[in-house]
Design a protein around this motif. Structure first.
Motif, short mmCIF file in Angstrom:
data_model
loop_
_atom_site.label_atom_id
_atom_site.label_comp_id
_atom_site.label_asym_id
_atom_site.label_seq_id
_atom_site.Cartn_x
_atom_site.Cartn_y
_atom_site.Cartn_z
N HIS A 64 -13.00 -29.15 -94.27
CA HIS A 64 -13.49 -29.85 -95.45
C HIS A 64 -14.52 -29.00 -96.20
O HIS A 64 -15.12 -28.08 -95.64
CB HIS A 64 -14.15 -31.18 -95.06
CG HIS A 64 -13.21 -32.14 -94.40
ND1 HIS A 64 -12.36 -32.94 -95.11
CD2 HIS A 64 -12.97 -32.41 -93.09
CE1 HIS A 64 -11.64 -33.68 -94.28
NE2 HIS A 64 -12.00 -33.37 -93.04
N GLY A 65 -14.70 -29.33 -97.45
CA GLY A 65 -15.75 -28.74 -98.26
C GLY A 65 -16.34 -29.83 -99.13
O GLY A 65 -15.86 -30.96 -99.16
N ALA A 66 -17.41 -29.50 -99.85
CA ALA A 66 -18.10 -30.50 -100.66
C ALA A 66 -18.51 -29.91 -101.99
O ALA A 66 -18.78 -28.70 -102.09
CB ALA A 66 -19.32 -31.05 -99.93
N VAL A 67 -18.54 -30.75 -103.01
CA VAL A 67 -19.07 -30.37 -104.32
C VAL A 67 -20.21 -31.33 -104.66
O VAL A 67 -20.03 -32.55 -104.60
CB VAL A 67 -17.97 -30.44 -105.41
CG1 VAL A 67 -18.59 -30.21 -106.80
CG2 VAL A 67 -16.89 -29.41 -105.15
N LEU A 68 -21.36 -30.77 -104.99
CA LEU A 68 -22.53 -31.55 -105.38
C LEU A 68 -22.84 -31.28 -106.84
O LEU A 68 -22.88 -30.10 -107.25
CB LEU A 68 -23.76 -31.20 -104.53
CG LEU A 68 -23.78 -31.57 -103.05
CD1 LEU A 68 -22.84 -30.69 -102.23
CD2 LEU A 68 -25.21 -31.45 -102.51
N VAL A 69 -23.04 -32.30 -107.62
CA VAL A 69 -23.51 -32.15 -109.00
C VAL A 69 -24.95 -32.64 -109.05
O VAL A 69 -25.25 -33.76 -108.64
CB VAL A 69 -22.63 -32.94 -109.99
CG1 VAL A 69 -23.22 -32.87 -111.39
CG2 VAL A 69 -21.21 -32.37 -110.00
N VAL A 70 -25.84 -31.77 -109.54
CA VAL A 70 -27.28 -32.05 -109.54
C VAL A 70 -27.76 -32.10 -110.99
O VAL A 70 -27.59 -31.13 -111.74
CB VAL A 70 -28.07 -30.96 -108.78
CG1 VAL A 70 -29.54 -31.33 -108.70
CG2 VAL A 70 -27.48 -30.74 -107.40
N GLU A 71 -28.36 -33.21 -111.36
CA GLU A 71 -28.95 -33.34 -112.70
C GLU A 71 -30.46 -33.31 -112.57
O GLU A 71 -31.06 -34.13 -111.86
CB GLU A 71 -28.51 -34.63 -113.38
CG GLU A 71 -29.02 -34.76 -114.80
CD GLU A 71 -28.43 -35.95 -115.52
OE1 GLU A 71 -27.98 -35.80 -116.66
OE2 GLU A 71 -28.39 -37.04 -114.91
N ILE A 72 -31.10 -32.36 -113.25
CA ILE A 72 -32.56 -32.22 -113.21
C ILE A 72 -33.17 -33.14 -114.26
O ILE A 72 -32.78 -33.11 -115.43
CB ILE A 72 -32.99 -30.77 -113.46
CG1 ILE A 72 -32.23 -29.81 -112.51
CG2 ILE A 72 -34.49 -30.62 -113.28
CD1 ILE A 72 -32.46 -30.07 -111.05
N THR A 73 -34.13 -33.95 -113.85
CA THR A 73 -34.78 -34.88 -114.77
C THR A 73 -36.06 -34.28 -115.35
O THR A 73 -36.66 -33.39 -114.76
CB THR A 73 -35.11 -36.20 -114.06
OG1 THR A 73 -36.02 -35.93 -112.97
CG2 THR A 73 -33.85 -36.83 -113.49
N ARG A 74 -36.43 -34.77 -116.52
CA ARG A 74 -37.69 -34.46 -117.22
C ARG A 74 -37.70 -33.11 -117.92
O ARG A 74 -38.65 -32.79 -118.63
CB ARG A 74 -38.91 -34.54 -116.28
CG ARG A 74 -39.15 -35.91 -115.68
CD ARG A 74 -40.56 -36.04 -115.11
NE ARG A 74 -41.54 -36.06 -116.16
CZ ARG A 74 -42.43 -35.08 -116.38
NH1 ARG A 74 -42.44 -33.99 -115.62
NH2 ARG A 74 -43.31 -35.17 -117.35
#
Length: 725
Positions: A323-333
């Motif tokens: 398995h593998g994973a994809v993470l989407v990160v949204e930076i706030t401020r």
């Protein structure tokens, strides 16, 4: 040597499209030199063409029409004198000689002048095109005036002698933009051209007698060198790219063609190489590759490069079952920081976060920039689903402390959506879309800043998108209407006001509950349009009731926290003025969550509204997180007890205690108290006993359309109290 040169030229022509502009210039030089060679050869040196007489003459008048035609001309062109008499000389021209110049007429008609010999193409009667030389002499009459031209035509011999050919080819090779290297059967360099020296730095004195190892860089393995050597030993021409070394030690890429030349007995006599320095092309190619695959701000891989890498990993995991994973990160401020300190600071901050994330990840993990303030992380291999959550926590931990940028100490946060392949999806676009769904859910959660994707999340997201679209349609197609729920005095039992409540009359599903569509409107920003519509419609209805001579108590309108900005007082004033409604006829209800936002700014806006003559009510009191110490600072005239505290009255001890505390506090602050959700006589009696001022709930009336509410007022509908009190 002639064989070597001929073979060089043949391969040079063959590689024209592969080697680019340099060979094009080489061949152009060849064509030019051939023309010069033809012009330099005298007619006497050339044997006549077979069956074509070299003694051909014709006479023309000044306009170019044939007046005389010799037997030699008839033999050369195949036309008899009778056929050409009176024809213009253009009948001899080839069909594609359309440059507009007539060679026989091109010089000025000056006495004593004679045109230089000209080499041209002419067409025979049978259609063949031949090359001929023209010698043109101007004819004059006895008075010296020009009367016509005498044209002598001789065949042009296009063949070159072996000596001329060697000299011509040697000149072409010397002037070529390609480097040329010729070795003998013992692999010793016997000839180079000037481009060899220009590209490598080695002069003839430094290279003649040496071997091609002079240029070896050591950048290629034994298998590669074996292929090149096979070409040198007669194994067939080899074309490819080689890393060479200049005299100064600099390595450079070169495009090379290597082939061998055999003598009449078939033995290899020489080997030659044609090469070009392609450093510029390689640099341009690298720049294009970088632009296509990397983000220009951060230098991180972009979406295209991420898709390539994850796509390959998905293929591998399908075979291995991993398995593998994809993470989407949204930076706030970051947006707020950019607006305050400038986009340069915002960009520096985003780049620094990228560097921090890169340091927190494994070497094999992929960190990419998607767009805006979003990163994507591909964990190309994870043993367990939970490991992706551990990485998410690690990334969030890097943002726990303020980040120093220039002279600023900046604090940011993040939300993360996680999706796994091959569980959630098997292609990159689907994985990123699902990670976005999880990210949006994480942004709404107060429990966790990261969430895993699930199908349930996806279905909710699709429902939200559908509802958003239908809600926008409802706004412009008159599907919205206001219902009014009366507020009743617990002293007199009379209607003393009403709360305007939004309803959506869907053409298929009927009335849609606000609890379904209001959260979607808040999330998408549609609440601003809905809020503006509610205020406008409430004022319009009040105006209509006034025109119908119906005395209407104050109507309460709910405000979203999104509407509460510095422009709110002006917008409210414009709506009131447009419908000629007095400020005391409209009350504004705000939620407790608004009080935790920038206290000073909120108080200033409230004070402006109160100064206009409007009353403010605090809705759902007790469900938020505001400090009671702040409550006395706000110009609130009414507190509304939330229905969650009313439902247990008078039997739930905690609900009774909370209701009693709220009423006591409001009395001390001289605020009116309205209890929401009152449904039973027991609840009403308890609240009345506490000293609550008003109730609102199904005990008296559910929310009703405008016409029905107006009818209640006209009929004087009242709340009846137990024992007539």
């Amino acid at each position: 040597m002639l064989d070597v040169i001929e073979r060089c030229l043949a391969l040079s022509r063959q590689a024209r499209t592969e080697q680019g502009e340099a060979l094009a210039q080489t061949l152009a030089a060849l064509d030019e030199a051939l023309l010069e060679a033809r012009a330099a050869i005298k007619p006497a040196d050339m044997p006549p063409l077979p069956s074509v007489s070299s003694d051909a003459t014709l006479e023309l008048d000044l306009a170019g029409y044939v007046t005389a035609w010799s037997a030699g001309a008839e033999s050369m062109f195949g036309y008899s004198a009778q056929e050409v008499a009176g024809q213009h000389v253009l009948f001899l021209y080839a069909e594609d000689d359309d440059d507009g110049n007539i060679a026989e007429l091109f010089f000025e008609h000056q006495p004593g002048e004679q045109a230089a010999r000209t080499e041209v193409r002419r067409r025979r009667k049978n259609g063949d095109i031949i090359w001929v030389h023209l010698d043109i002499e101007l004819r004059h009459d006895d008075g010296g005036d020009p009367v016509g031209m005498l044209v002598r035509v001789s065949a042009a011999n296009q063949a070159l002698s072996d000596l001329d050919k060697v000299n011509l080819h040697a000149r072409i090779i010397e002037d070529s933009e390609q480097g040329v290297l010729i070795t003998d059967a013992h692999e010793r360099i016997v000839s180079i051209n000037s481009s060899f020296t220009r590209i490598t730095g080695y002069t003839p004195a430094e290279s003649i007698g040496q071997t091609p190892d002079l240029l070896r860089s050591g950048a290629h393995d034994a298998d590669f060198r074996a292929k090149v050597r096979a070409a040198m030993l007669g194994g067939g021409a080899w074309r490819g790219e080689i890393i060479g070394r200049r005299k100064n030690g600099e390595l450079f890429p070169q495009s090379v063609t290597i082939s061998a030349v055999r003598d009449p007995s078939g033995k290899i006599s020489h080997t030659f190489s044609l090469f070009s320095d392609i450093s510029v092309h390689k640099d341009a190619e690298a720049r294009m590759q970088r632009l296509a695959n990397y983000d220009p701000l951060t230098g991180l891989p972009n979406l295209f490069q991420l898709s390539q890498l994850v796509g390959q990993a998905i293929t591998e995991t399908k075979r291995s079952g991993e398995h593998g994973a994809v993470l989407v990160v949204e930076i706030t401020r970051i947006g707020a920081i950019s607006d305050t300190l400038g986009h340069e600071i915002g960009n520096q901050l985003f780049c620094e976060i990228g560097r921090m994330f890169r340091g927190a990840l494994r070497e094999g993990d992929v960190l990419a920039r998607l767009d805006g303030h979003r990163f994507a992380i591909a964990l190309l291999q994870v043993e367990k689903r939970e490991h992706a959550g551990i990485v998410a926590k690690k990334l969030l931990a890097t943002l726990a402390a303020p980040i120093a940028i220039a002279a600023h100490s900046l604090q940011v946060g993040a939300h993360i959506g996680i999706t796994l392949y091959n569980d959630d999806g098997a292609d990159v676009s689907t994985l990123i879309r699902f990670a976005d769904v999880a990210l949006a859910k994480a942004a709404q959660s107060i429990e966790s800043n990261f969430l895993f994707y699930s199908e349930e999340m996806n279905q909710r997201a699709k429902e939200h998108l559908r509802m958003e679209s239908e809600l926008r349609h409802a706004l412009v197609n008159n599907q919205l209407q206001l219902y009014y729920q009366p507020k009743v005095s617990l002293r007199s039992g009379r209607i003393v006001g009403a709360e305007a409540l939004l309803r959506w009359k869907h053409p298929v599903r009927g009335l849609v509950s606000p609890g379904v569509f209001i959260p979607v409107a808040e999330e998408t920003g549609l609440i601003l349009d809905l809020g503006a519509w509610v205020l406008e419609e409430a004022c319009r209805q009040v105006s209509e009731w006034r025109d119908a001579n119906l005395i209407m108590p104050p109507i309460a309108v709910n405000l979203s926290a999104r509407q509460f900005d510095s422009g709110l007082p002006q917008r409210v004033a414009e709506v009131l003025e447009r419908h000629h409604v007095q400020p005391d006829q409209i009350n504004l209800e705000i939620t407790e969550s608004l009080l935790v936002r920038g206290t000073d700014k909120v108080i200033a806006i409230m004070n402006q509204l109160v100064a206009m003559g409007m009353a403010l009510a605090l809705d759902d009191f007790g469900t938020g997180y505001s400090s009671l110490a702040y409550l006395k600072k706000f110009p609130i005239s009414t507190l509304k007890i939330d229905r969650s505290f009313v439902i247990g009255l008078p039997y739930e001890e905690n609900d009774c205690a909370i209701a009693r505390a709220i009423v006591t506090m409001a009395q001390q602050l001289r605020q009116e108290i309205v209890a929401e959700g009152v449904e039973t006589a027991e609840q009403m009696a308890f609240l009345r006993e506490l000293g609550c001022d008003q109730l609102q709930g199904y005990l008296f009336s559910q929310p009703v359309p405008a016409a029905e509410f107006a009818a209640m007022l006209r009929e004087g509908k009242r709340l009846s109290f137990p024992n007539g009190r």
